[in-house]
Motif scaffolding. Structure first.
Motif, mmCIF file in Angstrom:
data_model
loop_
_atom_site.group_PDB
_atom_site.id
_atom_site.type_symbol
_atom_site.label_atom_id
_atom_site.label_comp_id
_atom_site.label_asym_id
_atom_site.label_seq_id
_atom_site.Cartn_x
_atom_site.Cartn_y
_atom_site.Cartn_z
ATOM 1 N N PHE A 6 -101.865 10.806 -16.671
ATOM 2 C CA PHE A 6 -103.308 10.937 -16.813
ATOM 3 C C PHE A 6 -103.952 11.305 -15.479
ATOM 4 O O PHE A 6 -103.508 10.863 -14.416
ATOM 5 N N LYS A 7 -105.029 12.083 -15.556
ATOM 6 C CA LYS A 7 -105.825 12.363 -14.374
ATOM 7 C C LYS A 7 -106.674 11.139 -14.030
ATOM 8 O O LYS A 7 -107.160 10.441 -14.916
ATOM 9 N N ILE A 8 -106.866 10.915 -12.728
ATOM 10 C CA ILE A 8 -107.688 9.801 -12.255
ATOM 11 C C ILE A 8 -108.531 10.303 -11.093
ATOM 12 O O ILE A 8 -108.006 10.921 -10.156
ATOM 13 N N ASP A 9 -109.815 10.034 -11.139
ATOM 14 C CA ASP A 9 -110.725 10.501 -10.098
ATOM 15 C C ASP A 9 -110.287 10.039 -8.718
ATOM 16 O O ASP A 9 -109.889 8.882 -8.521
ATOM 17 N N GLY A 10 -110.385 10.959 -7.752
ATOM 18 C CA GLY A 10 -110.108 10.608 -6.363
ATOM 19 C C GLY A 10 -108.641 10.563 -6.011
ATOM 20 O O GLY A 10 -108.283 10.180 -4.889
ATOM 21 N N THR A 11 -107.757 10.940 -6.962
ATOM 22 C CA THR A 11 -106.322 10.863 -6.700
ATOM 23 C C THR A 11 -105.683 12.232 -6.851
ATOM 24 O O THR A 11 -106.322 13.208 -7.208
ATOM 25 N N ASN A 12 -104.396 12.265 -6.577
ATOM 26 C CA ASN A 12 -103.624 13.499 -6.699
ATOM 27 C C ASN A 12 -103.487 13.925 -8.163
ATOM 28 O O ASN A 12 -103.679 13.123 -9.092
ATOM 29 N N GLN A 13 -103.161 15.181 -8.374
ATOM 30 C CA GLN A 13 -102.867 15.680 -9.721
ATOM 31 C C GLN A 13 -101.656 14.937 -10.274
ATOM 32 O O GLN A 13 -100.633 14.822 -9.607
ATOM 33 N N PRO A 14 -101.733 14.395 -11.493
ATOM 34 C CA PRO A 14 -100.591 13.639 -12.016
ATOM 35 C C PRO A 14 -99.371 14.525 -12.218
ATOM 36 O O PRO A 14 -99.498 15.661 -12.700
ATOM 37 N N PRO A 15 -98.189 14.043 -11.854
ATOM 38 C CA PRO A 15 -96.978 14.856 -12.019
ATOM 39 C C PRO A 15 -96.501 14.919 -13.455
ATOM 40 O O PRO A 15 -95.767 15.814 -13.838
ATOM 41 N N GLY A 16 -96.904 13.937 -14.286
ATOM 42 C CA GLY A 16 -96.482 13.895 -15.674
ATOM 43 C C GLY A 16 -97.544 14.445 -16.599
ATOM 44 O O GLY A 16 -98.649 14.796 -16.193
ATOM 45 N N SER A 17 -97.196 14.537 -17.878
ATOM 46 C CA SER A 17 -98.142 14.993 -18.886
ATOM 47 C C SER A 17 -97.680 14.488 -20.237
ATOM 48 O O SER A 17 -96.604 13.910 -20.378
ATOM 49 N N THR A 18 -98.494 14.726 -21.255
ATOM 50 C CA THR A 18 -98.163 14.272 -22.596
ATOM 51 C C THR A 18 -98.560 15.346 -23.597
ATOM 52 O O THR A 18 -99.438 16.165 -23.330
ATOM 53 N N ALA A 19 -97.911 15.339 -24.754
ATOM 54 C CA ALA A 19 -98.112 16.407 -25.734
ATOM 55 C C ALA A 19 -99.572 16.538 -26.137
ATOM 56 O O ALA A 19 -100.081 17.642 -26.329
ATOM 57 N N TYR A 20 -100.272 15.415 -26.289
ATOM 58 C CA TYR A 20 -101.663 15.467 -26.716
ATOM 59 C C TYR A 20 -102.519 16.261 -25.737
ATOM 60 O O TYR A 20 -103.414 17.000 -26.134
#
Length: 494
Positions: A270-284
């Motif tokens: 999940f994306k979170i404000d103020g942090t790095n781009q998340p390395p994972g993802s999900t089908a949705y």
């Protein structure tokens, strides 16, 4: 003024606005997941198709009537999902495709016939009404977009990190069920992981439970330290999933720790404000086709009843993922999962000039079932079994291998620490693919093991639920006077 009124009464601006309004409404609903960059390619396609239909029907006939009829077609196409849900609220039988589709077709045909014969004064009045109405809705959504972009005030922490502030590792293992459930439903003794936690001075909440049986709503609840407030019913759907993911992006706990001087490392899906781009993802969140079209008539027909018909491949692929796309996505998730394992170790071994908060989300032991109990990669054809008994067997096998990851990562985090460390090893929910008729409460039985560097666990208790995790931590280590909430569960049909 008369020129403006004349234009509004004679020019079908609403045909241009409806597709754009639909996409802007998605932008408001799902901001910041759904971004403006998606709009241009999609809206241009809608305009081309609408323009072709409009031209063909207007060559010989009532120009104004054709525009109004095309508006009705656009309306039913873009908003079929909400229309069907609204009807189903009152009568499930009336919302069946065998009833609702013939009614829509007959209604659209009747409207076409009636509008071709309608008087010009009537069509001008309808033009005026539709242009004003759709423009007003458009303006409201533009205000909504501006409101979403306003910067909210981050929570202010009483505590400001110093050299003794503890690092925090928050590791989520998706869909990991509790040891008691593994014993009662799989006849599997999970004492290897329980003994490991006890040996290493973790507190294990043996009767813990998640508050929701859905990943994004559960994580949103954890990070906002409260129950999710936007449930419109008891069914998990795509819209709810995306809205919860947006809540995670703006959630309280990450903002709190960043304000307190922590470096927040986002190793999640999940994306979170103020942090790095998340390395994972999900089908949705990966499926942009579904993101844009899930409420439309075409998407619903292909997804819900398309298997009854021989649908051309190009049409199927326009709305839904092909098998090749699904396989490529699962392979990508596999690579991401392995990468996260190494990243946790690298971060734990690093040295930082400020305390760190590490949020890592492993899509294990949740399907796809990549591994057997020894870690051997299984054939791709076996990753997503159809039968419930096969799913249960592969889940247990992958869980056994997940145990090895948990023990290895926890040991590494403990032995490489240069400052005190809090470790939270938790699952967002339990196993969910039980045989039909099973107790739905089984889906909340989760893993919950917590390590405090002072090994004082007086504020924890055996039946603690996920919503209270950070309420306890903020009270114990950061001087926040936060009362505990009732440990409740909210079941969502899926």
């Amino acid at each position: 003024m008369n020129r403006v009124k004349n234009a509004v009464s004679t020019v079908p601006f609403f045909l241009l606005i409806v597709p754009l309004y639909y996409l802007l409404h998605l932008l408001v609903e799902f901001y910041p997941l759904f971004t403006i960059s998606y709009l241009f390619s999609t809206v241009s396609l809608f305009y081309i198709l609408s323009g072709l239909i409009f031209f063909m029907l207007s060559v010989k006939g009532n120009f104004k009537g054709t525009a109004i009829w095309l508006f009705l077609v656009q309306f039913f196409y873009f908003y079929f999902g909400p229309i069907k849900s609204f009807i189903a609220f009152f009568s499930a039988s009336l919302a069946r495709y065998t009833f609702i589709i013939p009614v829509i077709i007959l209604g659209v045909l009747f409207a076409f016939y009636w509008l071709k014969k309608a008087k010009e004064t009537l069509t001008e009045s309808i033009y005026l009404y539709l242009n004003i109405l759709i423009t007003a809705f458009m303006i409201l959504d533009l205000f909504g977009i501006l409101a979403n972009r306003l910067v909210s005030t981050p929570p202010k922490a009483k505590y400001i990190a110093d050299s003794q502030a503890p690092d925090i590792f928050f590791l989520i293992f998706d869909g990991y069920t509790g040891s008691e459930t593994l014993k009662s439903h799989w006849n599997f003794d999970n004492s290897v992981i329980d003994s490991f936690f006890t040996k290493n001075a973790f507190y294990v909440a043996r009767h813990s439970k998640s508050n929701y049986n859905s990943t994004p709503i559960s994580i949103s609840s954890i990070f906002n330290m409260g129950y999710y407030q936007k449930l419109g019913g008891n069914r998990l759907d795509y819209q709810l999933f995306c809205q919860a993911a947006a809540e995670i992006q703006h959630s309280y706990v990450p903002a709190y720790f960043q304000h307190a001087g922590y470096r927040f490392l986002n190793q999640s899906i999940f994306k979170i404000d103020g942090t790095n781009q998340p390395p994972g993802s999900t089908a949705y969140l990966d499926d942009n086709k579904k993101f844009i079209q899930f409420q439309t008539l075409g998407y619903r027909l292909v997804k819900d009843i398309g298997y009854h018909f021989k649908i051309p491949g190009w049409l199927f692929n326009f709305y839904l993922e092909s098998n090749g796309d699904k396989l490529a996505r699962m392979k990508k998730y596999l690579a991401q999962t392995r990468q996260l394992y190494n990243e946790v170790k690298n971060v734990a071994s690093g040295r930082y000039n400020k305390p760190i908060f590490v949020y890592t989300h492993f899509l294990l032991p949740h399907d796809p079932y990549y591994f057997d109990s020894t870690g051997m990669l299984q054939p791709a054809s076996e990753w997503m079994p159809d039968k419930a008994d096969e799913q249960a067997a592969k889940y247990l096998s992958q869980l056994k291998y997940t145990n090895k990851w948990i023990m290895d990562l926890a040991s590494h985090i403990l032995k490489t620490s240069s400052r005190p460390r809090i470790i939270i090893i938790q699952s967002d929910h339990g196993y969910r693919a039980y045989q039909e008729g099973s107790d739905p409460m089984l889906e909340f039985k989760n893993l919950n093991a917590i390590y405090f560097p002072d090994k004082d666990y007086q504020q924890l208790y055996d039946s603690i639920s996920s919503v209270n995790t950070f309420r306890v931590i903020l009270k114990k280590y950061f001087n926040e006077n936060l009362p505990l909430l009732n440990d409740s569960t909210v079941y969502l049909r899926h």
